[in-house]
Design a protein around this motif. Structure first.
Motif, PDB file in Angstrom:
ATOM      1  N   GLN A  52       0.797  -1.226   0.000  1.00 62.07           N
ATOM      2  CA  GLN A  52       0.000   0.000   0.000  1.00 62.07           C
ATOM      3  C   GLN A  52       0.838   1.288   0.000  1.00 62.07           C
ATOM      4  N   GLN A  53       2.091   1.196  -0.451  1.00 55.91           N
ATOM      5  CA  GLN A  53       2.886   2.407  -0.586  1.00 55.91           C
ATOM      6  C   GLN A  53       2.592   3.076  -1.927  1.00 55.91           C
ATOM      7  N   VAL A  54       2.821   4.368  -1.977  1.00 53.78           N
ATOM      8  CA  VAL A  54       2.667   5.131  -3.221  1.00 53.78           C
ATOM      9  C   VAL A  54       3.879   6.044  -3.372  1.00 53.78           C
ATOM     10  N   PRO A  55       4.248   6.408  -4.594  1.00 51.93           N
ATOM     11  CA  PRO A  55       5.436   7.254  -4.786  1.00 51.93           C
ATOM     12  C   PRO A  55       5.202   8.701  -4.357  1.00 51.93           C
ATOM     13  N   ILE A  56       5.935   9.124  -3.359  1.00 54.13           N
ATOM     14  CA  ILE A  56       5.878  10.507  -2.883  1.00 54.13           C
ATOM     15  C   ILE A  56       7.248  11.151  -3.094  1.00 54.13           C
ATOM     16  N   ALA A  97       8.585   4.281   3.458  1.00 57.05           N
ATOM     17  CA  ALA A  97       8.477   5.736   3.555  1.00 57.05           C
ATOM     18  C   ALA A  97       7.886   6.335   2.283  1.00 57.05           C
ATOM     19  N   ASP A  98       7.221   5.511   1.477  1.00 58.40           N
ATOM     20  CA  ASP A  98       6.658   5.957   0.202  1.00 58.40           C
ATOM     21  C   ASP A  98       7.733   6.509  -0.727  1.00 58.40           C
ATOM     22  N   ASP A  99       8.933   5.974  -0.588  1.00 57.53           N
ATOM     23  CA  ASP A  99      10.071   6.395  -1.403  1.00 57.53           C
ATOM     24  C   ASP A  99      10.272   5.425  -2.556  1.00 57.53           C
ATOM     25  N   TYR A 100      10.231   5.927  -3.768  1.00 60.02           N
ATOM     26  CA  TYR A 100      10.408   5.068  -4.929  1.00 60.02           C
ATOM     27  C   TYR A 100      11.889   4.776  -5.132  1.00 60.02           C
ATOM     28  N   HIS A 101      12.201   3.521  -5.474  1.00 61.59           N
ATOM     29  CA  HIS A 101      13.572   3.119  -5.751  1.00 61.59           C
ATOM     30  C   HIS A 101      13.582   1.843  -6.579  1.00 61.59           C
ATOM     31  N   TYR A 102      14.707   1.586  -7.222  1.00 64.28           N
ATOM     32  CA  TYR A 102      14.869   0.364  -8.019  1.00 64.28           C
ATOM     33  C   TYR A 102      15.485  -0.737  -7.162  1.00 64.28           C
ATOM     34  N   HIS A 103      15.160  -1.986  -7.521  1.00 66.33           N
ATOM     35  CA  HIS A 103      15.813  -3.160  -6.933  1.00 66.33           C
ATOM     36  C   HIS A 103      16.519  -3.980  -8.009  1.00 66.33           C
ATOM     37  N   SER A 104      16.280  -3.644  -9.248  1.00 69.72           N
ATOM     38  CA  SER A 104      16.991  -4.267 -10.366  1.00 69.72           C
ATOM     39  C   SER A 104      17.538  -3.150 -11.251  1.00 69.72           C
ATOM     40  N   ALA A 105      18.380  -3.519 -12.199  1.00 67.26           N
ATOM     41  CA  ALA A 105      19.097  -2.515 -12.985  1.00 67.26           C
ATOM     42  C   ALA A 105      18.162  -1.699 -13.885  1.00 67.26           C
ATOM     43  N   ARG A 108      18.032  10.526   3.946  1.00 69.25           N
ATOM     44  CA  ARG A 108      16.874   9.939   4.612  1.00 69.25           C
ATOM     45  C   ARG A 108      15.622  10.229   3.788  1.00 69.25           C
ATOM     46  N   SER A 109      14.724   9.258   3.751  1.00 69.86           N
ATOM     47  CA  SER A 109      13.445   9.446   3.078  1.00 69.86           C
ATOM     48  C   SER A 109      12.363   9.663   4.127  1.00 69.86           C
ATOM     49  N   PHE A 110      11.237  10.225   3.691  1.00 77.09           N
ATOM     50  CA  PHE A 110      10.186  10.561   4.649  1.00 77.09           C
ATOM     51  C   PHE A 110       8.816  10.485   3.998  1.00 77.09           C
ATOM     52  N   SER A 111       7.865   9.935   4.754  1.00 79.71           N
ATOM     53  CA  SER A 111       6.463   9.944   4.351  1.00 79.71           C
ATOM     54  C   SER A 111       5.643  10.587   5.461  1.00 79.71           C
ATOM     55  N   PRO A 112       4.660  11.399   5.111  1.00 79.65           N
ATOM     56  CA  PRO A 112       3.829  12.030   6.140  1.00 79.65           C
ATOM     57  C   PRO A 112       2.858  11.060   6.796  1.00 79.65           C
ATOM     58  N   ARG A 113       2.702   9.870   6.221  1.00 80.20           N
ATOM     59  CA  ARG A 113       1.744   8.904   6.772  1.00 80.20           C
ATOM     60  C   ARG A 113       2.489   7.666   7.266  1.00 80.20           C
ATOM     61  N   PRO A 114       1.865   6.899   8.133  1.00 83.34           N
ATOM     62  CA  PRO A 114       2.519   5.689   8.653  1.00 83.34           C
ATOM     63  C   PRO A 114       2.584   4.589   7.603  1.00 83.34           C
TER      64      PRO A 114
END
Length: 397
Positions: free
Chosen positions: A150-154, A224-232, A312-318
């Protein structure tokens, strides 16, 4: 006699400006590779008009200007107009000295991030290359994920002291860090579009790709709703060009796509997905685990199971819980309205999450369930604000 001496000095200066300087590193067509993997450029140069269009060093340029000035002064020292001309030349010489003193070399690593200069910022000092970004790529995100928490890109604030930093002069470590045993938190590399790259294994030490957690570009959002890659992110080669780095590991060594300079997939990669070549160590992408750099072959500091320091990444929601049976089918962004909509399917019904950035930097989320009913929640933007308790099961299908 004096006139001949003056003419000789002017002629010598002319030769200094026009003859090629064979010993200068920039004359080599492969000069860019000289410091390719330590992030530095070759010697600073001043480009002046010449027969062969060769750059010359500031020292030679200054010496040449000085000779010209001395020659003009000697030839026409009795004429006021000529004195003015000579003064202008001397001022030009001083300017060249100042420019040569203040000019900073351009790190080679910078050229690899420049295709994305409209979306990121960068700077450097003597030790590090710094990249500022919001962590949001210019492509569709989240579509295709079947294991969703249930994360979204922020957008993130990877700026100022919270920017990414990459060593300009990487060094091979006596004890490299394996991504099979460590580095399950935080990023291990940074793509040239400013999006962080994490370990191919998630924080539960599972292959994130095989677990269905990644979208069609090999990325997803963290807690933290932070978008990132796990593959190339090999799709970046379409922008930067084949054979150019698509990212840099946080130890300073570059990450390339599937093929080397000969257009072949390397078969002799070490456990870190890299190898040492004639111009230095480099990582490669692979279609099988570890997909990206399988750890860090270079010197880094690891604290709390992640490279330190790093932004550091941050999301306003839990952080929320996994939503079983959900598959993300769509994601749209409206840059003008600062609104994003993520759509997903669950139990044969279509649901969505719409969220908007408010003027106070907070967020308003609108959850639409399978019956079309909406639930609205608002979160403040500051990390020290109180937040509502997390949803445990997500919207009803």
């Amino acid at each position: 006699m004096a006139a001949r001496f003056s003419l000789a000095m002017v002629l010598l200066a002319f030769l200094l400006f026009t003859l090629p300087v064979s010993a200068h590193p920039h004359c080599d067509e492969h000069a860019d590779a000289i410091h390719m993997f330590n992030g530095l450029t070759a010697e600073r140069s001043v480009v002046l008009p010449s027969k062969v269009n060769d750059p010359i060093s500031p020292t030679v340029a200054i010496f040449g200007y000085a000779l010209v000035a001395m020659g003009v002064l000697s030839l026409v020292k009795q004429k006021t107009t000529a004195k003015i001309l000579a003064t202008v030349i001397l001022v030009g010489t001083v300017s060249v000295i100042a420019l040569a003193k203040d000019e900073k070399p351009k790190p080679v690593i910078q050229t690899h991030f420049e295709p994305f200069k409209d979306n990121i910022k960068y700077r450097s000092d003597e030790k590090y290359f710094y990249v500022e970004s919001n962590g949001i790529p210019d492509h569709t995100m989240m579509v295709g994920i079947t294991a969703w928490q249930q994360q979204v890109p922020i957008p993130q604030s990877y700026t100022g002291k919270n920017a990414w930093q990459i060593p300009l002069v990487p060094q091979l470590a006596d004890k490299p860090v394996s991504a099979k045993k460590e580095l399950f938190r935080g990023a291990i590399a940074l793509a040239v579009n400013g999006v962080p790259i994490f370990n191919a294994l998630n924080n539960r030490k599972e292959d994130a790709y095989l677990a269905g957690e990644l979208d069609e570009y090999g990325g997803h959002c963290g807690r933290a709703d932070d978008y990132h890659y796990h593959s190339a992110p090999v799709h970046l080669e379409k922008i930067v060009g084949k054979g150019k780095p698509i990212g840099y590991a946080l130890d300073g060594y570059p990450l390339y796509g599937y093929t080397d300079t000969d257009g072949k997939e390397p078969k002799d990669l070490d456990e870190f997905n890299g190898r040492t070549e004639k111009d230095g160590y480099r990582y490669y992408s692979t279609k099988k685990y570890p997909y990206v750099n399988g750890g860090l072959r270079g010197v880094v500091t690891v604290k709390g199971d992640q490279v330190d320091p790093q932004p550091r990444s941050f999301s306003p929601r839990p952080a929320l819980t996994p939503l079983r049976g959900a598959k993300i089918t769509g994601f749209e962004r409206d840059e003008v309205k600062n609104t994003s909509v993520l759509k997903y399917e669950q139990a044969g019904k279509t649901l969505s999450v719409k969220y908007t950035v408010n003027k106070d930097s907070g967020y308003t989320f609108v959850f639409t369930d399978g019956r079309g009913q909406e639930t609205t929640e608002t979160y403040r933007g500051r990390p020290d604000d109180r937040r509502p308790p997390p949803k445990k099961d997500g919207p009803k299908p």
